[in-house]
Write an enzyme that holds these catalytic residues in place. Structure first.
Site, PDB file in Angstrom:
ATOM      1  N   HIS A  55      -7.917  -4.606  10.416  1.00  0.00           N
ATOM      2  CA  HIS A  55      -7.874  -4.669   9.112  1.00  0.00           C
ATOM      3  C   HIS A  55      -6.220  -4.819   8.235  1.00  0.00           C
ATOM      4  O   HIS A  55      -5.020  -5.261   9.599  1.00  0.00           O
ATOM      5  CB  HIS A  55      -7.131  -3.240   9.055  1.00  0.00           C
ATOM      6  CG  HIS A  55      -6.491  -2.239   9.448  1.00  0.00           C
ATOM      7  ND1 HIS A  55      -5.971  -1.958  10.041  1.00  0.00           N
ATOM      8  CD2 HIS A  55      -5.073  -1.852   8.910  1.00  0.00           C
ATOM      9  CE1 HIS A  55      -5.696  -1.039  10.481  1.00  0.00           C
ATOM     10  NE2 HIS A  55      -4.784  -1.245   9.208  1.00  0.00           N
ATOM     11  N   GLU A  70     -10.468  -2.058   5.799  1.00  0.00           N
ATOM     12  CA  GLU A  70     -10.656  -1.894   6.618  1.00  0.00           C
ATOM     13  C   GLU A  70     -11.873  -3.059   6.889  1.00  0.00           C
ATOM     14  O   GLU A  70     -12.046  -3.454   5.890  1.00  0.00           O
ATOM     15  CB  GLU A  70     -11.163  -0.290   6.822  1.00  0.00           C
ATOM     16  CG  GLU A  70      -9.757   0.054   6.077  1.00  0.00           C
ATOM     17  CD  GLU A  70      -9.024   0.726   8.123  1.00  0.00           C
ATOM     18  OE1 GLU A  70      -9.157   0.251   9.016  1.00  0.00           O
ATOM     19  OE2 GLU A  70      -8.364   1.762   8.114  1.00  0.00           O
ATOM     20  N   ASP A  80       0.714  -1.301  -0.135  1.00  0.00           N
ATOM     21  CA  ASP A  80      -0.032  -0.061  -0.248  1.00  0.00           C
ATOM     22  C   ASP A  80       0.881   0.990   0.001  1.00  0.00           C
ATOM     23  O   ASP A  80       2.264   0.914  -0.142  1.00  0.00           O
ATOM     24  CB  ASP A  80      -1.093   0.068   0.947  1.00  0.00           C
ATOM     25  CG  ASP A  80      -0.643  -0.532   2.504  1.00  0.00           C
ATOM     26  OD1 ASP A  80       0.968  -0.280   2.294  1.00  0.00           O
ATOM     27  OD2 ASP A  80      -1.152  -1.356   3.400  1.00  0.00           O
ATOM     28  N   ASN A  94      -8.231  -3.201  14.918  1.00  0.00           N
ATOM     29  CA  ASN A  94      -9.820  -3.355  14.365  1.00  0.00           C
ATOM     30  C   ASN A  94      -9.633  -5.118  13.029  1.00  0.00           C
ATOM     31  O   ASN A  94     -10.870  -4.851  12.259  1.00  0.00           O
ATOM     32  CB  ASN A  94     -10.190  -2.589  13.256  1.00  0.00           C
ATOM     33  CG  ASN A  94     -10.094  -2.152  12.292  1.00  0.00           C
ATOM     34  OD1 ASN A  94      -8.868  -2.770  11.932  1.00  0.00           O
ATOM     35  ND2 ASN A  94      -9.697  -1.191  11.417  1.00  0.00           N
TER      36      ASN A  94
END
Length: 253
Positions: A138, A143, A69, A136
């Site tokens: 991800h 996400e 990314d 979380n």
């Protein structure tokens, strides 16, 4: 599901044991394609790759790499860009040809960036993919959401991720709100995946990966259950924060 769990003593141990998976590959496959990651967990891994290179245990001359990314809007020379991170933390210290390293561009026309990214994923199948994980769940910038995407995408980062990443910036408002990310399909195409997680803050996400057979877009890391060769490396603090892992150990005794 081919999932192997390794529990290391601390963050250094996680870095060393994760790096060992990549080092072992490079010893037998000199022209391997590495899927690389950024962030705090990767920072624990790369010093061991550099050390192995300096000891002449491994050679990066014929190695290629594809990163997961990049922040939208950040130039490669920006100190917070992931291209800058990779150069500073790994590429500048080994004999890899930077022309053989790919970090998606953060600058330019969105569709072209994504098209280039998807083509690179197809052209260079990764022998091993390094992953970290967010609190979380991800992975890369995929996400938790109603749906996840197979191909590379431009993601609006959620507040938790922006907050978590703000430690790398002068302030939270400086964190880019969007990023280009490899999609879940791209990640799962790697022949082998090694995911590292450090600290009890990752407990809820890793519990979902390690203690049941559910796969949910609400916790993207659970999609690794679909892969047949995953190595999970965590530290003792994180293991202790997942009671079910203790029960599993107790049952094995």
């Amino acid at each position: 599901m081919g999932l192997k769990l390794i529990i290391a003593k601390d963050a250094k141990g996680v870095g060393k044991k994760t790096a060992a998976e990549i080092i072992n590959l490079l010893k037998v496959k000199k022209d391997a394609v590495l899927g690389l990651a950024t962030g705090g967990t990767a920072e624990a891994v790369y010093p061991y790759l550099i050390k192995a290179y300096e000891k002449k245990e491994i050679d990066f001359k014929n190695v290629k790499s594809v990163n997961l990314d990049e922040y939208k809007g950040l130039d490669p020379k920006n100190e917070q860009s992931y291209r800058y991170f990779m150069n500073k933390n790994l590429f500048d210290h080994v004999n890899i040809d930077k022309k053989n390293t790919f970090v998606p561009s953060g600058i330019g026309e969105k569709e072209k960036i994504l098209d280039d990214f998807n083509k690179k994923i197809e052209k260079f199948p990764r022998d091993i993919q390094l992953l970290g994980v967010g609190p979380n769940g991800h992975i890369a910038f995929n996400e938790p959401d109603e749906v996840l995407h197979a191909n590379a995408l431009c993601v609006k980062l959620n507040e938790k991720t922006i907050k978590a990443n703000s430690r790398f910036f002068a302030s939270e408002k400086d964190v880019p709100k969007e990023a280009f990310s490899m999609g879940m399909g791209g990640i799962l195409k790697a022949k082998k995946i090694v995911i590292a997680a450090i600290g009890k803050g990752k407990a809820s996400a890793m519990k979902e990966l390690l203690t049941n057979d559910k796969i949910t877009t609400k916790c993207p890391v659970t999609f690794l259950k679909l892969h047949n060769d995953v190595v999970v490396v965590i530290d003792q603090e994180l293991a202790d924060a997942i009671p079910e892992l203790k029960e599993k150990k107790a049952n094995k005794k």
